[in-house]
Design a protein around this motif. Structure first.
Motif, PDB file in Angstrom:
ATOM      1  N   TYR A 121       0.870  -1.224  -0.109  1.00 25.66           N
ATOM      2  CA  TYR A 121       0.121   0.082   0.094  1.00 25.66           C
ATOM      3  C   TYR A 121       0.866   1.141  -0.053  1.00 25.66           C
ATOM      4  O   TYR A 121       0.629   2.147  -0.724  1.00 25.66           O
ATOM      5  N   SER A 122       2.187   1.263   0.657  1.00 22.01           N
ATOM      6  CA  SER A 122       2.960   2.465   0.891  1.00 22.01           C
ATOM      7  C   SER A 122       3.386   2.887  -0.494  1.00 22.01           C
ATOM      8  O   SER A 122       3.741   3.869  -0.629  1.00 22.01           O
ATOM      9  N   THR A 123       3.598   1.713  -1.368  1.00 22.57           N
ATOM     10  CA  THR A 123       4.153   2.195  -2.504  1.00 22.57           C
ATOM     11  C   THR A 123       3.393   2.722  -3.627  1.00 22.57           C
ATOM     12  O   THR A 123       3.607   3.529  -4.411  1.00 22.57           O
ATOM     13  N   ARG A 124       2.082   2.561  -3.213  1.00 24.79           N
ATOM     14  CA  ARG A 124       0.909   3.034  -4.135  1.00 24.79           C
ATOM     15  C   ARG A 124       0.216   4.252  -3.548  1.00 24.79           C
ATOM     16  O   ARG A 124      -0.291   5.101  -4.351  1.00 24.79           O
ATOM     17  N   ILE A 125       0.398   4.467  -2.498  1.00 20.40           N
ATOM     18  CA  ILE A 125      -0.339   5.842  -1.670  1.00 20.40           C
ATOM     19  C   ILE A 125       0.923   6.680  -1.183  1.00 20.40           C
ATOM     20  O   ILE A 125       1.593   6.465  -0.208  1.00 20.40           O
ATOM     21  N   GLY A 126       1.224   7.755  -1.950  1.00 20.16           N
ATOM     22  CA  GLY A 126       2.179   8.552  -1.893  1.00 20.16           C
ATOM     23  C   GLY A 126       2.041   9.389  -0.342  1.00 20.16           C
ATOM     24  O   GLY A 126       1.171   9.840  -0.149  1.00 20.16           O
ATOM     25  N   ARG A 127       3.127   9.475   0.471  1.00 23.87           N
ATOM     26  CA  ARG A 127       3.080  10.100   1.490  1.00 23.87           C
ATOM     27  C   ARG A 127       2.578  11.496   1.734  1.00 23.87           C
ATOM     28  O   ARG A 127       2.174  12.215   2.581  1.00 23.87           O
ATOM     29  N   SER A 128       3.085  12.233   0.590  1.00 20.97           N
ATOM     30  CA  SER A 128       2.944  13.704   0.369  1.00 20.97           C
ATOM     31  C   SER A 128       1.712  14.002  -0.387  1.00 20.97           C
ATOM     32  O   SER A 128       1.366  15.230  -0.401  1.00 20.97           O
ATOM     33  N   LEU A 129       0.816  13.122  -0.695  1.00 16.67           N
ATOM     34  CA  LEU A 129      -0.399  13.208  -1.268  1.00 16.67           C
ATOM     35  C   LEU A 129      -1.397  13.992  -0.412  1.00 16.67           C
ATOM     36  O   LEU A 129      -1.388  13.701   1.053  1.00 16.67           O
ATOM     37  N   PRO A 130      -2.265  14.635  -0.869  1.00 16.97           N
ATOM     38  CA  PRO A 130      -3.351  15.312   0.320  1.00 16.97           C
ATOM     39  C   PRO A 130      -4.313  14.220   0.757  1.00 16.97           C
ATOM     40  O   PRO A 130      -4.419  13.144   0.034  1.00 16.97           O
ATOM     41  N   LEU A 131      -4.767  14.168   1.801  1.00 16.36           N
ATOM     42  CA  LEU A 131      -5.499  13.405   2.513  1.00 16.36           C
ATOM     43  C   LEU A 131      -6.600  12.681   1.405  1.00 16.36           C
ATOM     44  O   LEU A 131      -6.805  11.566   1.448  1.00 16.36           O
ATOM     45  N   LYS A 132      -7.310  13.659   0.703  1.00 12.36           N
ATOM     46  CA  LYS A 132      -8.485  13.261  -0.014  1.00 12.36           C
ATOM     47  C   LYS A 132      -8.015  12.311  -1.037  1.00 12.36           C
ATOM     48  O   LYS A 132      -8.741  11.279  -1.315  1.00 12.36           O
ATOM     49  N   GLU A 133      -6.796  12.618  -1.802  1.00 10.76           N
ATOM     50  CA  GLU A 133      -6.068  11.674  -2.718  1.00 10.76           C
ATOM     51  C   GLU A 133      -5.505  10.263  -2.123  1.00 10.76           C
ATOM     52  O   GLU A 133      -5.825   9.206  -2.613  1.00 10.76           O
ATOM     53  N   LYS A 134      -5.272  10.606  -0.848  1.00 14.85           N
ATOM     54  CA  LYS A 134      -4.639   8.975  -0.237  1.00 14.85           C
ATOM     55  C   LYS A 134      -5.783   8.325  -0.102  1.00 14.85           C
ATOM     56  O   LYS A 134      -5.952   6.962  -0.038  1.00 14.85           O
ATOM     57  N   VAL A 135      -7.023   8.718   0.374  1.00 19.12           N
ATOM     58  CA  VAL A 135      -8.201   8.019   0.799  1.00 19.12           C
ATOM     59  C   VAL A 135      -8.648   7.531  -0.439  1.00 19.12           C
ATOM     60  O   VAL A 135      -9.089   6.022  -0.481  1.00 19.12           O
ATOM     61  N   ARG A 136      -8.865   8.287  -1.446  1.00 18.81           N
ATOM     62  CA  ARG A 136      -9.367   7.526  -2.764  1.00 18.81           C
ATOM     63  C   ARG A 136      -8.571   6.701  -3.311  1.00 18.81           C
ATOM     64  O   ARG A 136      -9.021   5.561  -3.960  1.00 18.81           O
ATOM     65  N   GLU A 137      -7.278   6.722  -3.276  1.00 21.56           N
ATOM     66  CA  GLU A 137      -6.389   5.591  -3.573  1.00 21.56           C
ATOM     67  C   GLU A 137      -6.350   4.223  -2.716  1.00 21.56           C
ATOM     68  O   GLU A 137      -6.509   3.081  -3.314  1.00 21.56           O
ATOM     69  N   LEU A 138      -6.749   4.649  -1.432  1.00 17.77           N
ATOM     70  CA  LEU A 138      -6.799   3.627  -0.489  1.00 17.77           C
ATOM     71  C   LEU A 138      -8.131   2.596  -1.057  1.00 17.77           C
ATOM     72  O   LEU A 138      -8.455   1.569  -0.891  1.00 17.77           O
TER      73      LEU A 138
END
Length: 218
Positions: A121-138
């Motif tokens: 998951y960490s390789t696919r969800i960038g740590r610098s992304l906004p929370l909105k984009e992190k949740v969408r990718e999750l």
């Protein structure tokens, strides 16, 4: 129209009804009809057929005027229509690990699974992304894994991550460590500045698992 074509169309409509009930929860025939572009009467006929197959059931709810409305929802029997991630094999493996290595061995298996998922998951969800984009990718990742996930904004930067299906439900019921590590997984990949709370839980009897995700004010 040929009988085979009629049967295929009816089957497709019933699958669509089942999917709407899975993702949206209980609903009456009129609302389902509006979503599908059909008449309420036509939808009721499909619902009655699904009821005969023990895939849906209805409960009556009072309305301001007229007779009580029937709200339809899926039965446990309908779970077989969705991916179950080899439930019988998962249960057998859990029991085998428990028998061979005890609770400590099972805990190591869960920790290993968690570590693999976190790395993926960490390789696919960038740590610098906004929370909105992190949740969408999750949600995209979870949907690919069979959880039928969706995201809804709650306001003030918060989100609801809803998983309408659990492909490891049988395993999670037998060993709730699966659920604990998944909650830890979400917290880890979304970052330290985020609070993740489970608000609904399939294993506890809810129709779905849901998580409230909010930025940490601290």
């Amino acid at each position: 129209m040929a009988p085979a074509e009629i049967q295929s169309r009816e089957s497709k409509t019933r699958r669509a009804i089942v999917k709407l009930l899975k993702t949206g929860g209980a609903s009456d025939a009129s609302r389902l009809a509006a979503r599908l572009g059909l008449t309420a009467m036509a939808v009721r006929q499909h619902l009655y057929q699904l009821q005969r197959e023990k895939l849906v059931t209805a409960e009556e709810k009072p309305v301001p005027l007229g007779r009580p409305a029937k709200y339809w929802h899926l039965t446990r029997e309908a779970d077989r229509l969705f991916p179950d991630a080899y439930a019988e094999v998962s249960l057998a493996l859990i029991e085998a690990v428990g028998d061979a290595f005890g609770e400590a061995g099972l805990k190591r298996v869960l920790q290993s699974r968690y570590a693999r998922q976190r790395a993926d998951y960490s390789t696919r969800i960038g740590r610098s992304l906004p929370l909105k984009e992190k949740v969408r990718e999750l949600a995209r990742i979870r949907t690919q894994e069979g959880y039928m996930a969706e995201v809804k904004p709650l306001g003030k930067g918060a989100f609801l991550l809803a998983e309408n299906h659990c492909p490891i439900c049988a395993a999670a019921t037998a060993c709730q460590g699966f659920c604990t590590t998944e909650l830890d997984l979400f917290r880890a990949v979304l970052g330290p500045g985020v609070v993740v709370e489970r608000t609904q839980h399939i294993v506890s009897g809810d129709r779905r698992c849901a998580y409230r995700i909010t930025p940490n004010p601290e």
